[in-house]
Design a protein around this motif. Structure first.
Motif, mmCIF file in Angstrom:
data_model
loop_
_atom_site.group_PDB
_atom_site.id
_atom_site.type_symbol
_atom_site.label_atom_id
_atom_site.label_comp_id
_atom_site.label_asym_id
_atom_site.label_seq_id
_atom_site.Cartn_x
_atom_site.Cartn_y
_atom_site.Cartn_z
ATOM 1 N N GLY A 77 0.787 -1.230 0.000
ATOM 2 C CA GLY A 77 0.000 0.000 0.000
ATOM 3 C C GLY A 77 0.814 1.272 0.000
ATOM 4 O O GLY A 77 0.264 2.365 -0.206
ATOM 5 N N TRP A 78 2.115 1.181 0.228
ATOM 6 C CA TRP A 78 2.959 2.375 0.194
ATOM 7 C C TRP A 78 3.133 2.838 -1.252
ATOM 8 O O TRP A 78 3.320 2.026 -2.160
ATOM 9 C CB TRP A 78 4.332 2.085 0.797
ATOM 10 C CG TRP A 78 4.319 2.029 2.290
ATOM 11 C CD1 TRP A 78 4.190 0.913 3.067
ATOM 12 C CD2 TRP A 78 4.421 3.132 3.188
ATOM 13 N NE1 TRP A 78 4.209 1.249 4.387
ATOM 14 C CE2 TRP A 78 4.349 2.605 4.505
ATOM 15 C CE3 TRP A 78 4.578 4.506 3.007
ATOM 16 C CZ2 TRP A 78 4.426 3.423 5.631
ATOM 17 C CZ3 TRP A 78 4.654 5.317 4.131
ATOM 18 C CH2 TRP A 78 4.573 4.776 5.423
ATOM 19 N N GLN A 79 3.069 4.142 -1.446
ATOM 20 C CA GLN A 79 3.185 4.725 -2.786
ATOM 21 C C GLN A 79 4.188 5.879 -2.773
ATOM 22 O O GLN A 79 4.362 6.542 -1.750
ATOM 23 C CB GLN A 79 1.840 5.286 -3.245
ATOM 24 C CG GLN A 79 0.694 4.299 -3.229
ATOM 25 C CD GLN A 79 -0.644 5.004 -3.320
ATOM 26 O OE1 GLN A 79 -0.916 5.717 -4.273
ATOM 27 N NE2 GLN A 79 -1.477 4.831 -2.311
ATOM 28 N N MET A 80 4.805 6.106 -3.912
ATOM 29 C CA MET A 80 5.587 7.323 -4.084
ATOM 30 C C MET A 80 4.675 8.385 -4.677
ATOM 31 O O MET A 80 4.015 8.155 -5.693
ATOM 32 C CB MET A 80 6.789 7.093 -5.008
ATOM 33 C CG MET A 80 7.698 8.330 -5.115
ATOM 34 S SD MET A 80 9.232 8.026 -6.017
ATOM 35 C CE MET A 80 8.626 8.107 -7.711
ATOM 36 N N LEU A 81 4.616 9.515 -4.039
ATOM 37 C CA LEU A 81 3.789 10.614 -4.519
ATOM 38 C C LEU A 81 4.137 10.931 -5.974
ATOM 39 O O LEU A 81 5.297 10.868 -6.375
ATOM 40 C CB LEU A 81 4.017 11.843 -3.643
ATOM 41 C CG LEU A 81 3.164 13.081 -3.895
ATOM 42 C CD1 LEU A 81 1.703 12.810 -3.588
ATOM 43 C CD2 LEU A 81 3.676 14.252 -3.039
ATOM 44 N N ASP A 82 3.131 11.268 -6.759
ATOM 45 C CA ASP A 82 3.328 11.637 -8.153
ATOM 46 C C ASP A 82 4.488 12.633 -8.274
ATOM 47 O O ASP A 82 4.460 13.696 -7.662
ATOM 48 C CB ASP A 82 2.042 12.283 -8.672
ATOM 49 C CG ASP A 82 2.080 12.598 -10.155
ATOM 50 O OD1 ASP A 82 3.155 12.490 -10.761
ATOM 51 O OD2 ASP A 82 1.028 12.961 -10.699
ATOM 52 N N PRO A 83 5.545 12.299 -9.034
ATOM 53 C CA PRO A 83 6.681 13.212 -9.153
ATOM 54 C C PRO A 83 6.300 14.619 -9.611
ATOM 55 O O PRO A 83 6.936 15.596 -9.204
ATOM 56 C CB PRO A 83 7.583 12.524 -10.185
ATOM 57 C CG PRO A 83 7.285 11.082 -10.015
ATOM 58 C CD PRO A 83 5.812 11.020 -9.727
ATOM 59 N N LEU A 84 5.266 14.737 -10.446
ATOM 60 C CA LEU A 84 4.857 16.076 -10.875
ATOM 61 C C LEU A 84 4.356 16.892 -9.689
ATOM 62 O O LEU A 84 4.568 18.113 -9.628
ATOM 63 C CB LEU A 84 3.774 15.976 -11.950
ATOM 64 C CG LEU A 84 4.178 15.274 -13.245
ATOM 65 C CD1 LEU A 84 3.051 15.364 -14.270
ATOM 66 C CD2 LEU A 84 5.462 15.857 -13.816
ATOM 67 N N GLN A 85 3.712 16.235 -8.734
ATOM 68 C CA GLN A 85 3.288 16.943 -7.527
ATOM 69 C C GLN A 85 4.489 17.251 -6.637
ATOM 70 O O GLN A 85 4.555 18.316 -6.008
ATOM 71 C CB GLN A 85 2.264 16.112 -6.754
ATOM 72 C CG GLN A 85 1.677 16.833 -5.548
ATOM 73 C CD GLN A 85 0.964 18.124 -5.949
ATOM 74 O OE1 GLN A 85 0.165 18.127 -6.885
ATOM 75 N NE2 GLN A 85 1.266 19.217 -5.254
ATOM 76 N N VAL A 86 5.444 16.337 -6.585
ATOM 77 C CA VAL A 86 6.676 16.593 -5.829
ATOM 78 C C VAL A 86 7.384 17.810 -6.412
ATOM 79 O O VAL A 86 7.861 18.686 -5.674
ATOM 80 C CB VAL A 86 7.604 15.367 -5.856
ATOM 81 C CG1 VAL A 86 8.932 15.682 -5.163
ATOM 82 C CG2 VAL A 86 6.932 14.169 -5.181
ATOM 83 N N TRP A 87 7.453 17.894 -7.742
ATOM 84 C CA TRP A 87 8.065 19.061 -8.376
ATOM 85 C C TRP A 87 7.350 20.339 -7.972
ATOM 86 O O TRP A 87 7.977 21.341 -7.631
ATOM 87 C CB TRP A 87 8.010 18.920 -9.897
ATOM 88 C CG TRP A 87 8.857 17.829 -10.471
ATOM 89 C CD1 TRP A 87 9.686 16.964 -9.803
ATOM 90 C CD2 TRP A 87 8.963 17.484 -11.853
ATOM 91 N NE1 TRP A 87 10.274 16.096 -10.673
ATOM 92 C CE2 TRP A 87 9.863 16.382 -11.930
ATOM 93 C CE3 TRP A 87 8.380 17.959 -13.009
ATOM 94 C CZ2 TRP A 87 10.193 15.790 -13.151
ATOM 95 C CZ3 TRP A 87 8.702 17.364 -14.222
ATOM 96 C CH2 TRP A 87 9.599 16.301 -14.294
ATOM 97 N N ARG A 88 6.019 20.299 -8.026
ATOM 98 C CA ARG A 88 5.249 21.494 -7.669
ATOM 99 C C ARG A 88 5.507 21.888 -6.214
ATOM 100 O O ARG A 88 5.651 23.077 -5.907
ATOM 101 C CB ARG A 88 3.764 21.243 -7.913
ATOM 102 C CG ARG A 88 3.396 21.098 -9.389
ATOM 103 C CD ARG A 88 1.885 20.991 -9.572
ATOM 104 N NE ARG A 88 1.550 20.962 -10.987
ATOM 105 C CZ ARG A 88 1.200 19.870 -11.657
ATOM 106 N NH1 ARG A 88 1.149 18.712 -11.015
ATOM 107 N NH2 ARG A 88 0.909 19.915 -12.936
ATOM 108 N N ASN A 89 5.562 20.906 -5.344
ATOM 109 C CA ASN A 89 5.830 21.198 -3.939
ATOM 110 C C ASN A 89 7.209 21.816 -3.753
ATOM 111 O O ASN A 89 7.381 22.761 -2.971
ATOM 112 C CB ASN A 89 5.710 19.930 -3.097
ATOM 113 C CG ASN A 89 4.284 19.415 -2.999
ATOM 114 O OD1 ASN A 89 3.337 20.121 -3.340
ATOM 115 N ND2 ASN A 89 4.131 18.190 -2.548
#
Length: 302
Positions: free
Chosen positions: A46-58
């Protein structure tokens, strides 16, 4: 298998990403696709890596938020998470919502179970998913690399050209986050001219993504293929935040070189056996836990 044992005991986390789903579900061989998908689902828990595009935005928002003098970003968010649908956080997808008259607890349970079962169904479906339309990314990077090869410039001049190319590619995300942080036009122009190159290099995911662009575009005669986009986006994000990364040989050198240039410490392994040995040593340390980013093919090898 040691990895599965460590996952079961909570010693390590091996999160899944949208990149794993994309690369797995488009495979032609049903048996291999099923085995790989099942392995990813079982080991991720169930562990996921947050969408990289959202990581970039953050990360970009963090830059402008800090420049405004307000300190840390209000958008800080875990890159590795159990949150529902985190792998598609910034794709504009309409997630299932429980009826409005349900209690918050019941609504949360229904929405989470729906997201989980849908992910399992997609990953284990007997029919492969089509890879999707051509976005033009490969052709644009190939044209730029070919043009850069023709320029009689030194490495530093070519790096400046790559930086400009990447800023243009990220212009929408950069502009949106500057606006969200209240940066005016004059301040934004000054940032682009005087601070962008340095401050982007300090970002864990975006900075490493740019370093991988440097490495590939400065490699004369490089040939770009569609999988390069998936590899670069997801591996750079994973390496920016995970404790270790396992990836295929063709990206290992560019990723390792980028980490070294940014003075990072994330170890990158080409073989699962080497990663297992390093993890075993790390688990004996006082910290005793680890988070992994790995490519789909390496999960299959495990």
């Amino acid at each position: 298998m040691k990895l599965a044992e460590w996952v079961g005991r909570g010693k390590i986390i091996i999160p899944a990403s949208a990149g794993h789903f994309h690369e797995t579900t488009k495979r032609f061989d049903h048996e291999k696709r099923y085995r790989l998908g099942l392995t990813i689902l079982q080991l991720s828990l169930g562990w996921q890596m947050l969408d990289p595009l959202q990581v970039w935005r953050n990360e970009l928002h963090e830059i402008f938020h800090c420049r405004s003098g307000e300190g840390g970003s209000v958008r800080s968010q875990g890159v590795f998470t159990l949150a529902s649908n985190a792998i598609y956080a910034s794709r504009g997808m309409d997630s299932f919502r429980a009826p409005p008259d349900w209690s918050p607890e019941s609504a949360f349970q229904l929405e989470t179970l729906t997201a989980v079962t849908a992910a399992i169904d997609v990953m284990l479906d007997a029919e492969r998913n089509e890879p999707g339309p051509d976005t033009g990314w490969v052709a644009a990077n190939q044209r730029f690399s070919d043009w850069l090869d023709s320029q009689d410039w030194d490495a530093q001049q070519k790096r400046r050209a790559v930086n400009a190319f990447l800023l243009a590619d990220l212009r929408r995300e950069i502009a949106e986050q500057a606006h969200a942080a209240g940066v005016n036009v004059g301040e934004f122009q000054q940032w682009i001219l005087k601070h962008a190159a340095k401050e982007i290099g300090q970002l864990p995911a975006v900075g490493l993504y740019r370093e991988m662009h440097y490495g590939r575009h400065l490699n004369k005669g490089i040939k770009w293929v569609p999988n390069d986009l998936t590899d670069m986006v997801y591996l750079s994000c994973a390496a920016g935040y995970a404790d270790f990364v396992v990836c295929e040989r063709h990206m290992c050198a560019f990723l390792t070189q980028g980490i070294r240039r940014l003075k990072g410490a994330t170890p990158v392994f080409r073989r699962l056996s080497d990663a297992v040995a390093a993890i075993e040593a790390a688990l004996e340390s006082p910290r005793g836990t680890a988070q992994s980013g790995a490519s789909p093919d390496e999960h299959e090898a495990g």
